[in-house]
Write a protein that holds these residues in place. Structure first.
Motif, mmCIF file in Angstrom:
data_model
loop_
_atom_site.group_PDB
_atom_site.id
_atom_site.type_symbol
_atom_site.label_atom_id
_atom_site.label_comp_id
_atom_site.label_asym_id
_atom_site.label_seq_id
_atom_site.Cartn_x
_atom_site.Cartn_y
_atom_site.Cartn_z
ATOM 1 N N GLU A 126 1.236 46.141 101.344
ATOM 2 C CA GLU A 126 1.336 47.594 101.186
ATOM 3 C C GLU A 126 1.201 48.297 102.528
ATOM 4 O OE1 GLU A 126 -1.589 48.598 98.230
ATOM 5 O OE2 GLU A 126 -0.141 48.376 96.597
ATOM 6 N N THR A 161 -2.090 41.972 98.758
ATOM 7 C CA THR A 161 -1.541 43.256 98.317
ATOM 8 C C THR A 161 -1.781 44.326 99.368
ATOM 9 O OG1 THR A 161 -1.858 42.672 95.999
ATOM 10 C CG2 THR A 161 -1.655 45.018 96.509
ATOM 11 N N TRP A 183 -5.830 40.516 96.296
ATOM 12 C CA TRP A 183 -6.163 41.856 96.803
ATOM 13 C C TRP A 183 -5.845 41.955 98.299
ATOM 14 C CZ3 TRP A 183 -6.548 46.624 95.617
ATOM 15 C CH2 TRP A 183 -7.224 47.524 96.434
#
Length: 106
Positions: A30, A26, A23
């Protein structure tokens, strides 16, 4: 180039991936992607604006002469056209868009 290790052939090496780590990674990637996407859009917008600017053909012809004279910041990186298009000829007072100029001399 960058070192990329996410496909390096260690199929039997257990990495022990944790959801919290995935997480965080990511979100990190992103976020970077979003920042660069926005920066790229801003750069594209700036280039579109520059392309819409109007310049006098006589000024463009002078720039082309300076670029051919070299060296310096205006030195051409590409060969010059055989002869300037009529709208860019020395002495012409016609205005042209910078985008049109770039399209003719690129």
């Amino acid at each position: 180039g960058p070192l990329v290790l996410h496909r390096c052939g260690f199929d039997r090496l257990p990495l022990g991936l944790q959801p919290a780590t995935l997480w965080a990674l990511t979100r990190h990637w992103e976020g970077l992607w979003e920042q660069h996407r926005i920066a790229a859009a801003r750069a594209e917008n700036a280039l579109q604006f520059l392309g819409s600017c109007r310049v006098r053909s006589a000024d463009v012809a002078a720039l082309l002469r300076d670029m051919e004279a070299g060296p310096g910041p205006t030195k051409r990186k590409r060969p010059a056209p055989e002869e300037p298009p009529p709208a860019l000829a020395p002495g012409s007072e016609e205005d042209v868009s910078w985008g049109e100029v770039l399209g003719r001399i690129a």
